[in-house]
Design an enzyme around this catalytic site. Structure first.
Site, PDB file in Angstrom:
ATOM      1  N   SER A  48       0.802  -1.164   0.177  1.00 46.71           N
ATOM      2  CA  SER A  48      -0.094   0.030   0.095  1.00 46.71           C
ATOM      3  C   SER A  48       0.941   1.311   0.052  1.00 46.71           C
ATOM      4  CB  SER A  48      -0.934   0.026   1.179  1.00 46.71           C
ATOM      5  OG  SER A  48      -1.879   0.920   1.028  1.00 46.71           O
ATOM      6  N   ASP A 209      -5.449  -2.732  -3.206  1.00 52.04           N
ATOM      7  CA  ASP A 209      -4.432  -2.739  -2.212  1.00 52.04           C
ATOM      8  C   ASP A 209      -3.837  -4.074  -1.465  1.00 52.04           C
ATOM      9  OD1 ASP A 209      -3.477  -2.102   0.631  1.00 52.04           O
ATOM     10  OD2 ASP A 209      -4.203  -0.111   0.102  1.00 52.04           O
TER      11      ASP A 209
END
Length: 392
Positions: A48, A209
């Site tokens: 991320s 993500d």
């Protein structure tokens, strides 16, 4: 035969704007290192927003201190409009598209999310120098760098890694390692928080993500050759602190933002903390074994964890007024601008004052563990003496 030199891996977890905390920890490490010291992390793994920090650090691995200075300036100069559309036309247009397409089934079949993160692509293209990764690998200042993204069709956490070669790909249950040349698109995919930011297509599949369903966040670093790992987390609550006795329960129904905050924490924090606990238990078990089984892959893996000593949600709540007016209005309805909903806000508050406070918190937390850090990284005792003198 003398034991092999340990290979230190750095693991930077995800968490949107919370990843500014990692920069403070890295800045403290740069201060602890002797002048002109090489990159202390041959293996760097990020997920991320941590993937952005990881690749930025890897691309500047030839000069660790300079790379940290650039990364610090990068986060201290943040404004929301550099990461997502925060103007009234941009916010209203994206919200309208989300409602019409994702909720009512109208419009073109394109990835739509609550927020438009297209400015982040331009920012990363402008600030990152990805050829620096190749140079660092060639000069043996870096062994491998990796970022993890989640494939929406395959349901797998895919770790894309760049190295000089000789590192085999891996396939585990819902975990895949894939050699590649990292690009900005990999970073955008890894940091595409579900529903908030649109997924990114890599090859034949859309990715989001990397923290989603990442059951073993430490595993990629070990696959890439790390024998000890420094984990920099972004947990919303201090580790080992039980605040339940101090909490007052009001019995109100949770807001949408409060629910979303817990879901984000579950995605970004729980798996990492569970993996750390599992690794520590495996270490205890392996130390009870005779030397021969250890050589079969059961050797202990030293792990050092640095995580926030203060609740990040509370810090975000203090800075909520810094949000641009359009975003503040957009997030007010779900309750993200209230104290109870500050969990969501802590991931989206890409503003300089908030990020700077997280950077300073990270630096203080790392300095509070400077003796452990120096022992972990094998730094000479002289570094401790010089640091103590500089403080005095």
């Amino acid at each position: 035969m003398s034991p092999a030199e340990p290979v230190t891996g750095l693991i930077l977890s995800g968490g949107g704007a919370r990843a500014a905390y990692q920069v403070g920890v890295l800045a403290a490490i740069a201060e602890l290192l002797p002048a002109g010291a090489a990159n202390p992390f041959p293996v760097i793994v990020g997920t991320s927003a941590g993937a952005i920090n990881a690749v930025s650090l890897a691309s500047g691995a030839m000069d660790f201190s300079a790379a940290i200075e650039r990364l610090t300036a990068f986060w201290q100069g943040f404004r929301s409009h550099l990461v997502l559309r925060s103007d009234w036309p941009g916010v209203i247009r994206q919200a309208s598209r989300f409602v019409s397409h994702s909720l009512l089934g109208m419009g073109a079949q394109v990835p739509v999310a609550l927020l438009d993160s297209s400015p982040l692509r331009d920012l990363l293209n402008d600030k990152l120098h990805l050829p620096g990764i190749d140079h660092a690998i060639e000069q043996q200042q870096l062994h491998a760098v990796a970022v993890t993204a989640f494939g929406y069709e395959s349901g797998q956490a895919v770790t894309f890694y760049q190295s000089k070669g000789a590192i085999d790909s891996w396939l585990r249950h819902r975990r895949v390692g894939m050699p590649t040349r990292l690009t900005v698109e990999h970073l955008l995919a890894s940091s595409a928080i579900p529903l908030l930011f649109a997924p990114v297509k890599l090859g034949r599949e859309y990715f989001g993500d990397g923290a989603v369903r990442q059951s073993a966040p430490i595993s990629p670093a070990l696959h890439l050759g790390a024998t000890r790992v420094l984990v920099v987390g972004v947990s919303g609550n201090p580790r080992g602190v039980d605040t339940d006795t101090e909490r007052t329960y009001v019995g109100q129904q949770p807001s949408l933002a409060q629910i979303g905050g817990h879901m984000l924490n579950s995605t970004f924090i729980d798996s990492l903390e569970s993996d750390i606990e599992l690794l520590q238990r495996l270490n205890q078990f392996s130390r009870l074994l005779p030397p021969q089984p250890r050589s079969l892959g059961l050797a202990p893996v030293d792990v050092l964890v640095i995580a926030p000593s203060q609740p990040i949600d509370e810090i975000a709540a203090r800075h909520r007024h810094e949000l641009p007016a359009a975003l503040r209005f957009f997030l007010r309805g779900p309750g993200a601008t209230r104290t109870s909903g500050a969990g969501v806000l802590s991931y989206l508050l890409f503003e300089a004052a908030y990020c700077s406070e997280l950077i300073e918190l990270g630096r203080r937390d790392a300095m509070a563990k400077r003796e452990e850090l120096c022992r972990f990284l094998g730094l000479p005792q002289a570094s401790l003496v010089s640091q103590a003198a500089s403080v005095l």
